[in-house]
Design an enzyme around this catalytic site. Structure first.
Site, PDB file in Angstrom:
ATOM      1  N   HIS A 164     -32.480 -12.321 -30.452  1.00 29.99           N
ATOM      2  CA  HIS A 164     -33.061 -11.009 -29.742  1.00 29.99           C
ATOM      3  C   HIS A 164     -33.991 -11.806 -28.429  1.00 29.99           C
ATOM      4  O   HIS A 164     -33.382 -11.831 -27.037  1.00 29.99           O
ATOM      5  CB  HIS A 164     -33.847  -9.975 -30.404  1.00 29.99           C
ATOM      6  N   ASN A 195     -30.219  -5.149 -30.514  1.00 30.40           N
ATOM      7  CA  ASN A 195     -31.581  -4.275 -30.057  1.00 30.40           C
ATOM      8  C   ASN A 195     -31.601  -2.994 -30.859  1.00 30.40           C
ATOM      9  O   ASN A 195     -32.410  -2.580 -31.570  1.00 30.40           O
ATOM     10  CB  ASN A 195     -32.085  -4.270 -28.723  1.00 30.40           C
ATOM     11  N   HIS A 252     -27.434  -7.639 -25.880  1.00 31.25           N
ATOM     12  CA  HIS A 252     -28.827  -7.279 -25.970  1.00 31.25           C
ATOM     13  C   HIS A 252     -28.401  -6.174 -26.648  1.00 31.25           C
ATOM     14  O   HIS A 252     -29.303  -5.788 -27.851  1.00 31.25           O
ATOM     15  CB  HIS A 252     -29.642  -7.166 -24.789  1.00 31.25           C
TER      16      HIS A 252
END
Length: 865
Positions: A523, A719, A715
């Site tokens: 991340h 996420n 991402h």
């Protein structure tokens, strides 16, 4: 009064055509200039405090002091070779509604003024304003659009007027001669001189190391090493220039508000209230808020029903005061008991738990989540047997793994032998052994935690799911206490209750390792820290009128601001990561070690990453040119469709502007951009041989696609599923606090394990304080804001003004819509057991579009949270 005059002082030339005695501009009929009447409409976004926050600006509008526009010709005067005088006029307020304020004016543009290439804006208000756009209407070829999306300081506070270019893109060599100087000067302003402390409102992009994570002046225990440089390799961040600390000349002092360039800050328009307030508030306030509930940070849960009560009954909050933080930072998690008017913090049941309350206990979920969970990019094919460490045996002990052929074959009996499994590519692994082992001794000196090097082995079953086979936990030898290396293998038990509980405990350790690695590497490092140099270089080296700048711009929205907030409250000394994730205060050093040992720009491209991990092989006859090692690998199978759609969009775009390879090598801005990314932004790796060259359009397509993929899909994949899988923390504990009961056990400790194994598991799990902090953070980080911009959904104005690019984007939009349909169909396919089945959460993390909230789907253009 409308006038034709030289440009404003901050952009004034040495001589203009008028100053050189040239004839009056404009075509003449009977000796008179025939002007073109043009209407200019300026749109300003309303801010959270009203139009400009203070009534003085309304007074300015009333007396006619608002915005002054200066039109800049794209062409020099044909006879003198000098810049043509600008056409200027002051606007008047036209309307105010729907969060926008419009200003308008009429200008008379001489017929031989040529094409408008830019508009210089002078803000005569008392405060800065957010300038959205300027439209010039009345020209024969249609309106001229100028997209601004930028804060403009008042002239009284900043004498530098702002120049905004039209939506027409130009390579440096194609820049109209009337804009050449403006292009160069604007880039020079954005680069700054590398000196001084940056002030709020500055628009300067420069580089620095991560030297502001510690706080040694307040407490020596909060000193942290500088990340970036030979000792601890790391990407660069934006330079702030704050003073150095008194106790450490290498470290920078902290601040209540870290600098980021003004246009990189969260939007303050009303529609963006979520991004501007909630994210910042949670990161800053969640720890103090949790301390109002828990006196003892180390207090664990007494029983598993106490964990469930956080969702069923909630946690009583202290009486509400004016400073009550919880209702402000996570309002969706706070409810008021009607009878008593007391507030309780009640966590929303995550989607994974809604479908199966006991999902976290199941080995099938353990295997499935390596392929379709929140960290699906660590699983790798076992390529060599036996497993062997590459670390120095003099320091870390014998390198041979304790996972033997016999142990594996006992687990896959009835399927095949180990040799057959290796040949048929059926063995996979989460391997954190060599990465974590050097940190074990350091972490074990800290209170309230422990650490092992770990390996988790999986077998690919005939139905396409991963069956956990074995977990190995390793402690290196210790010079301090003279203990030898300790290692043990744990396997799923068939009949033994003791072995079954040991397996649960070992699994909790591996999940804690995976959680820490996910947050620090998958991340933050890969999709936050590594992106920041691309953003800085783009603003420093690529003009706003450069086509690649305009292509990448949506992928950079809010990333620098969220990274800044992370440095203040998430990854800093005593921040959230250090309080609740393995390996606590050494977390960022772990990230640095991964950047040093594993990070490569070329491997950030999805296809090459899959090949590197043995999860795919090149196959020209297969879809996307790759054959997946595990067919039902949702992250990869959905991701490859998105990658191909993104790649085709970038290819169409790049090919339009670079039809000839010579345009790549001759583009000075582009070459400077790529050089600066490699040698400055990622300067600790500047000498690596794997950096791609930039000599052809295909080189540029791969580079830009990789950057865009990282900011958007990669991402999103790591996420927006965080609350779905980590919102019930036993499924993904952020930390393991105690050793395995089989490591140097005492009679008393072993008896406690035999008598109350649940208690031992709960003592190993995060404390109540840690769990609440992490779950509150994951709830916010998994949230889509109301102003989210999703990949392929809305066309940028500059793209829409070019017919070729507009058509290419419409095709891209169609591919993203088609992907949504494909994902829905896959999730309905009963044969795909990693995304379909009783109690199984469908894999939607790479569905391009979403509504606001915690949805478990949606791919924003940028790393914006």
């Amino acid at each position: 009064m409308l006038t034709a005059s030289p440009p404003s002082p901050s952009f004034s030339p040495r001589r203009t055509a008028a100053a050189a005695g040239a004839s009056a501009v404009g075509s003449r009929t009977g000796g008179k200039v025939v002007p073109v009447k043009v209407k200019a409409v300026v749109t300003v976004k309303e801010t959270t405090g009203g139009f400009l926050g203070i009534g003085l600006d309304d007074i300015s509008d009333f007396i006619g002091r608002s915005l002054r526009l200066h039109l800049v010709s794209a062409q020099l005067h044909p006879e003198t070779g000098l810049e043509k005088p600008v056409i200027q006029s002051r606007t008047k307020k036209l309307s105010e509604k729907n969060g926008e304020v419009k200003y308008a004016t009429e200008l008379e543009v001489p017929d031989d003024f040529g094409e408008v290439g830019a508009v210089i804006v002078e803000n005569e208000h008392y405060n800065e304003l957010f300038l959205n756009s300027i439209v010039l209407d009345g020209f024969e070829n249609g309106p001229v659009n100028v997209v601004c999306d930028s804060w403009v300081h008042p002239r009284s506070k900043d004498s530098k007027n702002r120049v905004f270019f039209t939506t027409k893109s130009y390579l440096p060599s194609e820049t109209p001669d009337g804009l050449t100087r403006y292009r160069a000067e604007e880039l020079s302003l954005l680069r700054g001189n590398g000196e001084g402390e940056r002030q709020q409102g500055d628009r300067i992009y420069d580089y620095d190391v991560y030297n502001d994570l510690g706080n040694p002046d307040s407490n020596p225990d909060l000193a942290r090493p500088v990340l970036g440089g030979k000792e601890h390799l790391y990407p660069r961040r934006v330079r702030t220039g704050r003073p150095r600390t008194e106790s450490d000349p290498l470290s920078e002092t902290g601040s209540s508000n870290f600098y980021v360039p003004r246009d990189e800050e969260f939007s303050q328009v009303k529609q963006s209230a979520f991004s501007a307030s909630t994210t910042s508030a949670v990161l800053r306030a969640v720890v103090p808020a949790a301390e109002t509930i828990f006196i003892d940070r180390n207090l664990g849960f007494p029983h598993l029903t106490a964990v469930d009560s956080m969702y069923d009954q909630g946690i009583n909050l202290p009486p509400r005061t004016a400073d009550s933080p919880w209702t402000d930072i996570v309002p969706r998690l706070v409810r008021t008991v009607v009878d008593s008017a007391d507030d309780i913090l009640q966590f929303v049941v995550p989607d994974s738990m809604k479908r199966d309350r006991f999902f976290w206990l199941k080995d099938e979920q353990f295997g499935r989540q390596t392929l379709a969970g929140v960290n699906p990019c660590s699983i790798e094919l076992v390529k060599e047997w036996p497993l062997t460490s590459k670390l120095d045996p003099e320091i870390y002990g014998p390198p041979e793994s304790a996972i033997t052929t016999k142990i594996v074959e006992q687990q896959i009996r009835g399927f095949m032998t180990l040799d057959e499994a290796m040949k048929q590519k059926k063995l996979f692994m989460l391997d954190y052994h060599d990465l974590l082992l050097p940190f074990v001794g350091l972490v074990r000196q800290l209170e309230g935690t422990t650490l092992y090097g770990s390996r988790a082995l999986f077998f690919l079953t005939p139905v396409g799911t991963l069956k956990p086979v074995a977990i190995e936990l390793v402690r290196p030898p210790s010079k301090e206490d003279g203990k030898p290396q300790w290692k043990q293998v744990f396997t799923p038990a068939n009949c033994s209750a003791t072995e079954e509980w040991l397996w649960k405990l070992a699994k909790a350790h591996v999940l804690a390792h995976d959680s820490g690695y996910h947050e620090l590497v998958s991340h933050f490092l890969r999709t936050h820290a590594c992106l920041e140099p691309y953003i800085i270089a783009t603003n420093r080296q690529l003009s706003a009128m450069h086509p690649i700048h305009r292509l990448l711009l949506p992928h950079f929205r809010y990333t620098m601001e969220i990274n800044s907030l992370a440095r203040q409250a998430l990854i800093n000394a005593d921040g959230i990561i250090e309080l609740a994730f393995s390996p606590l205060k050494y977390s960022m050093q772990l990230g640095s070690a991964v950047y040093d040992q594993r990070w490569r720009f070329d491997y950030e491209a999805l296809p090459k990453d899959l090949i590197r991990r043995g999860m795919a092989v090149e196959d020209p006859s297969a879809p996307h040119g790759l054959k997946l090692t595990i067919e039902d690998y949702p992250y990869a199978s959905d991701g490859l469709i998105l990658w191909d759609g993104l790649h085709q969009w970038v290819a169409d775009y790049v090919s339009h502007y670079y039809p000839d390879p010579s345009l790549i090598t001759s583009d000075a801005e582009l070459q400077s951009w790529w050089t600066e990314i490699r040698t400055v932004g990622h300067g600790d790796k500047k000498d690596e041989p794997w950096w791609p060259s930039l000599a052809t359009p295909s080189d540029l397509i791969e580079i830009v696609t990789t950057i865009a993929w990282t900011a958007s899909a990669q991402h999103a994949a790591v996420n927006f599923g965080q609350y779905a899988y980590g919102g019930y923390f036993p499924n993904r504990p952020s930390i393991a606090r105690t050793n395995m009961p089989t490591e140097d056990p005492t009679d008393e400790a072993w008896k406690q394990f035999i008598d109350t194994p649940e208690k031992v598991l709960l003592e190993m799990f995060p404390s109540q304080f840690q769990a609440v902090v992490v779950m509150a953070i994951l709830d916010v980080l998994s949230n889509h804001s109301v102003d989210e911009e999703y990949i392929g959904q809305v066309m940028e104005p500059a793209w829409g003004d070019d017919a070729v690019i507009k058509a290419a984007f419409e095709r891209f939009n169609g591919r993203m819509k088609a992907l949504e349909v494909v994902i829905d169909a896959r999730n309905a396919n009963e044969k795909l057991r990693n995304r379909n089945g009783a109690g199984v959460l469908p894999y939607e993390l790479l569905k391009p579009f979403s509504e606001p909230g915690v949805t478990g789907k949606g791919v924003p253009y940028s790393t914006s949270i």
